[in-house]
Design a protein around this motif. Structure first.
Motif, PDB file in Angstrom:
ATOM      1  N   THR A   1       0.669  -1.139   0.052  1.00 35.34           N
ATOM      2  CA  THR A   1       0.043  -0.059   0.099  1.00 35.34           C
ATOM      3  C   THR A   1       0.999   1.340  -0.070  1.00 35.34           C
ATOM      4  O   THR A   1       1.776   1.227   0.580  1.00 35.34           O
ATOM      5  CB  THR A   1      -0.816  -0.082   1.527  1.00 35.34           C
ATOM      6  OG1 THR A   1      -1.702  -1.302   1.148  1.00 35.34           O
ATOM      7  CG2 THR A   1      -1.764   1.116   1.253  1.00 35.34           C
ATOM      8  N   ALA A   2       0.606   2.218  -0.885  1.00 32.73           N
ATOM      9  CA  ALA A   2       1.261   3.347  -1.028  1.00 32.73           C
ATOM     10  C   ALA A   2       1.219   4.269   0.235  1.00 32.73           C
ATOM     11  O   ALA A   2      -0.158   4.362   1.020  1.00 32.73           O
ATOM     12  CB  ALA A   2       0.973   4.055  -2.262  1.00 32.73           C
ATOM     13  N   PHE A   3       2.230   4.873   0.823  1.00 25.94           N
ATOM     14  CA  PHE A   3       2.140   5.675   2.194  1.00 25.94           C
ATOM     15  C   PHE A   3       3.250   6.689   2.082  1.00 25.94           C
ATOM     16  O   PHE A   3       4.167   6.688   1.255  1.00 25.94           O
ATOM     17  CB  PHE A   3       2.285   4.787   3.413  1.00 25.94           C
ATOM     18  CG  PHE A   3       3.853   4.375   3.411  1.00 25.94           C
ATOM     19  CD1 PHE A   3       4.580   5.001   4.467  1.00 25.94           C
ATOM     20  CD2 PHE A   3       4.325   3.101   2.677  1.00 25.94           C
ATOM     21  CE1 PHE A   3       5.941   4.576   4.407  1.00 25.94           C
ATOM     22  CE2 PHE A   3       5.480   2.795   3.005  1.00 25.94           C
ATOM     23  CZ  PHE A   3       6.472   3.718   3.967  1.00 25.94           C
ATOM     24  N   CYS A   4       3.121   7.649   2.919  1.00 27.81           N
ATOM     25  CA  CYS A   4       4.357   8.386   3.187  1.00 27.81           C
ATOM     26  C   CYS A   4       4.536   8.639   4.631  1.00 27.81           C
ATOM     27  O   CYS A   4       3.577   8.477   5.439  1.00 27.81           O
ATOM     28  CB  CYS A   4       4.168   9.840   2.382  1.00 27.81           C
ATOM     29  SG  CYS A   4       2.934  11.214   3.188  1.00 27.81           S
ATOM     30  N   LEU A   5       5.558   9.029   5.017  1.00 28.73           N
ATOM     31  CA  LEU A   5       6.245   9.519   6.321  1.00 28.73           C
ATOM     32  C   LEU A   5       6.246  11.047   6.497  1.00 28.73           C
ATOM     33  O   LEU A   5       6.836  11.662   5.627  1.00 28.73           O
ATOM     34  CB  LEU A   5       6.979   8.774   6.993  1.00 28.73           C
ATOM     35  CG  LEU A   5       7.294   7.282   7.326  1.00 28.73           C
ATOM     36  CD1 LEU A   5       8.498   6.481   7.673  1.00 28.73           C
ATOM     37  CD2 LEU A   5       5.958   6.645   8.096  1.00 28.73           C
ATOM     38  N   ARG A   6       5.589  11.781   7.388  1.00 21.66           N
ATOM     39  CA  ARG A   6       5.725  13.083   7.725  1.00 21.66           C
ATOM     40  C   ARG A   6       5.566  13.564   9.049  1.00 21.66           C
ATOM     41  O   ARG A   6       5.002  13.011   9.668  1.00 21.66           O
ATOM     42  CB  ARG A   6       4.869  13.871   6.651  1.00 21.66           C
ATOM     43  CG  ARG A   6       3.391  13.765   7.005  1.00 21.66           C
ATOM     44  CD  ARG A   6       2.425  14.939   6.549  1.00 21.66           C
ATOM     45  NE  ARG A   6       1.204  14.676   6.716  1.00 21.66           N
ATOM     46  CZ  ARG A   6       0.431  14.851   7.718  1.00 21.66           C
ATOM     47  NH1 ARG A   6       1.160  14.918   8.910  1.00 21.66           N
ATOM     48  NH2 ARG A   6      -0.907  14.530   7.909  1.00 21.66           N
TER      49      ARG A   6
ATOM     50  N   VAL B   1       2.254   7.734   9.836  1.00 20.03           N
ATOM     51  CA  VAL B   1       2.243   7.223   8.436  1.00 20.03           C
ATOM     52  C   VAL B   1       0.885   7.629   8.036  1.00 20.03           C
ATOM     53  O   VAL B   1      -0.176   7.557   8.489  1.00 20.03           O
ATOM     54  CB  VAL B   1       2.094   5.591   8.724  1.00 20.03           C
ATOM     55  CG1 VAL B   1       1.877   4.823   7.597  1.00 20.03           C
ATOM     56  CG2 VAL B   1       3.314   5.312   9.725  1.00 20.03           C
ATOM     57  N   VAL B   2       0.982   8.181   6.774  1.00 17.30           N
ATOM     58  CA  VAL B   2      -0.200   8.927   5.908  1.00 17.30           C
ATOM     59  C   VAL B   2      -0.536   7.976   4.670  1.00 17.30           C
ATOM     60  O   VAL B   2       0.335   7.650   4.046  1.00 17.30           O
ATOM     61  CB  VAL B   2       0.200  10.308   5.446  1.00 17.30           C
ATOM     62  CG1 VAL B   2      -1.002  10.780   4.778  1.00 17.30           C
ATOM     63  CG2 VAL B   2       0.566  11.089   6.824  1.00 17.30           C
ATOM     64  N   ILE B   3      -1.834   7.423   4.749  1.00 20.89           N
ATOM     65  CA  ILE B   3      -2.349   6.799   3.566  1.00 20.89           C
ATOM     66  C   ILE B   3      -3.781   7.319   3.419  1.00 20.89           C
ATOM     67  O   ILE B   3      -4.621   7.743   4.163  1.00 20.89           O
ATOM     68  CB  ILE B   3      -2.579   5.165   4.247  1.00 20.89           C
ATOM     69  CG1 ILE B   3      -1.071   4.444   4.385  1.00 20.89           C
ATOM     70  CG2 ILE B   3      -3.270   4.391   2.955  1.00 20.89           C
ATOM     71  CD1 ILE B   3      -1.315   3.256   4.887  1.00 20.89           C
TER      72      ILE B   3
ATOM     73  N   TRP C   1       3.294   1.855  15.659  1.00 22.18           N
ATOM     74  CA  TRP C   1       1.934   1.035  15.470  1.00 22.18           C
ATOM     75  C   TRP C   1       1.376   1.429  14.147  1.00 22.18           C
ATOM     76  O   TRP C   1       1.439   2.739  13.630  1.00 22.18           O
ATOM     77  CB  TRP C   1       1.047   1.509  16.713  1.00 22.18           C
ATOM     78  CG  TRP C   1       0.556   2.725  16.773  1.00 22.18           C
ATOM     79  CD1 TRP C   1       1.248   3.945  17.598  1.00 22.18           C
ATOM     80  CD2 TRP C   1      -0.491   3.621  16.257  1.00 22.18           C
ATOM     81  NE1 TRP C   1       0.483   4.890  17.363  1.00 22.18           N
ATOM     82  CE2 TRP C   1      -0.481   4.548  16.841  1.00 22.18           C
ATOM     83  CE3 TRP C   1      -1.529   3.017  15.197  1.00 22.18           C
ATOM     84  CZ2 TRP C   1      -1.589   5.658  16.106  1.00 22.18           C
ATOM     85  CZ3 TRP C   1      -2.403   3.706  14.956  1.00 22.18           C
ATOM     86  CH2 TRP C   1      -2.376   5.286  15.226  1.00 22.18           C
ATOM     87  N   LEU C   2       0.456   0.837  13.634  1.00 21.90           N
ATOM     88  CA  LEU C   2      -0.192   1.104  12.404  1.00 21.90           C
ATOM     89  C   LEU C   2      -1.683   0.636  12.765  1.00 21.90           C
ATOM     90  O   LEU C   2      -1.962  -0.269  13.215  1.00 21.90           O
ATOM     91  CB  LEU C   2       0.336   0.205  11.390  1.00 21.90           C
ATOM     92  CG  LEU C   2      -0.186   0.618   9.898  1.00 21.90           C
ATOM     93  CD1 LEU C   2       0.076   2.002   9.268  1.00 21.90           C
ATOM     94  CD2 LEU C   2       0.379  -0.475   9.217  1.00 21.90           C
ATOM     95  N   GLY C   3      -2.657   1.423  11.906  1.00 21.06           N
ATOM     96  CA  GLY C   3      -3.900   0.946  11.894  1.00 21.06           C
ATOM     97  C   GLY C   3      -4.308  -0.298  11.353  1.00 21.06           C
ATOM     98  O   GLY C   3      -3.838  -0.675  10.548  1.00 21.06           O
ATOM     99  N   ARG C   4      -5.353  -0.786  12.314  1.00 21.60           N
ATOM    100  CA  ARG C   4      -5.787  -2.282  11.772  1.00 21.60           C
ATOM    101  C   ARG C   4      -5.998  -2.506  10.540  1.00 21.60           C
ATOM    102  O   ARG C   4      -5.740  -3.663   9.624  1.00 21.60           O
ATOM    103  CB  ARG C   4      -6.954  -2.664  12.701  1.00 21.60           C
ATOM    104  CG  ARG C   4      -7.106  -4.390  12.497  1.00 21.60           C
ATOM    105  CD  ARG C   4      -8.311  -4.667  13.366  1.00 21.60           C
ATOM    106  NE  ARG C   4      -8.165  -4.396  14.814  1.00 21.60           N
ATOM    107  CZ  ARG C   4      -7.485  -5.348  15.631  1.00 21.60           C
ATOM    108  NH1 ARG C   4      -7.294  -6.718  14.929  1.00 21.60           N
ATOM    109  NH2 ARG C   4      -7.425  -5.174  16.739  1.00 21.60           N
ATOM    110  N   PRO C   5      -6.559  -1.464   9.587  1.00 21.01           N
ATOM    111  CA  PRO C   5      -7.127  -1.828   8.143  1.00 21.01           C
ATOM    112  C   PRO C   5      -5.850  -2.057   7.352  1.00 21.01           C
ATOM    113  O   PRO C   5      -6.004  -2.272   6.227  1.00 21.01           O
ATOM    114  CB  PRO C   5      -8.035  -0.536   7.820  1.00 21.01           C
ATOM    115  CG  PRO C   5      -8.542  -0.182   9.105  1.00 21.01           C
ATOM    116  CD  PRO C   5      -7.347  -0.221  10.057  1.00 21.01           C
ATOM    117  N   PHE C   6      -4.529  -1.531   7.740  1.00 18.38           N
ATOM    118  CA  PHE C   6      -3.461  -1.386   7.108  1.00 18.38           C
ATOM    119  C   PHE C   6      -2.294  -2.593   7.403  1.00 18.38           C
ATOM    120  O   PHE C   6      -1.438  -2.760   6.608  1.00 18.38           O
ATOM    121  CB  PHE C   6      -2.704  -0.190   6.899  1.00 18.38           C
ATOM    122  CG  PHE C   6      -3.814   0.879   6.659  1.00 18.38           C
ATOM    123  CD1 PHE C   6      -4.352   1.129   5.329  1.00 18.38           C
ATOM    124  CD2 PHE C   6      -4.438   1.769   7.568  1.00 18.38           C
ATOM    125  CE1 PHE C   6      -5.135   2.122   5.065  1.00 18.38           C
ATOM    126  CE2 PHE C   6      -5.256   2.588   7.163  1.00 18.38           C
ATOM    127  CZ  PHE C   6      -5.846   2.615   6.194  1.00 18.38           C
TER     128      PHE C   6
END
Length: 172
Positions: A2-7, A63-65, A91-96
């Motif tokens: 999945t495409a993401f970016c860190l900011r 983490v931005v999606i 940590w990351l949201g469950r949908p991802f």
């Protein structure tokens, strides 16, 4: 993947932060300082703290999606004799989950932290039942250094934890 970016965090991230952080399944794998339930004041306080500490003793990124803050990844520089060592947390949201996002995010933040803080080592401690997080670290180049038996007391249970580390010269 999945495409993401860190900011860096923005105050406006609080709404989506609450949406994804308010999950007992995420809190179960983090230190007790991570609140559950996770509320708007928790998000506001967390983002304020990240913005104040940014660049001094930590790099903290969202983490931005899809334009939303769906997770967090931070490297905090150690103090005193540990000043050349950083501690990784995420940590990351469950949908991802299971989409390769966190492995790529770990690689990216580690490169940034090694450069920003002149670190030689970044370590992460994972609760032994959290096999998915162990896989993330291993895929990102971290090596298991040891197990701390019954070193964690979380939700009324004693758990083992696994200490992983990545040395600067070994990073991918």
């Amino acid at each position: 993947m999945t495409a993401f970016c860190l900011r860096p965090w923005r105050k406006t991230d609080a709404v989506s932060l609450v949406c994804y952080a308010d999950d007992p399944g995420i809190a179960a794998n983090l230190r007790d300082v991570f609140p559950s339930p996770y509320t708007r004041p928790d998000a506001d306080n967390f983002i304020r703290d990240c913005l104040e500490r940014e660049g001094r003793d930590q790099l903290s990124r969202t983490v931005v999606i899809g334009g939303q803050a769906v997770g967090c990844i931070t490297v905090t520089r150690g103090q005193d004799v540990y000043r050349r060592c950083g501690e990784l947390g995420y940590w990351l949201g469950r949908p991802f989950w299971g989409r390769g996002v966190m492995t790529a995010a770990v690689r990216q933040i580690c490169r940034e932290a090694f450069a920003a803080f002149d670190l030689v080592r970044i370590q992460a401690e994972v609760y032994a039942p959290n096999k998915a997080s162990q896989v993330v670290l291993e895929k990102a180049g971290f090596a298991l250094e040891g197990v701390r038996h019954r070193g964690i007391y979380k939700n009324g249970q004693l758990l083992d934890s696994c200490l992983y580390a990545l040395l600067k010269e070994e990073q991918a």
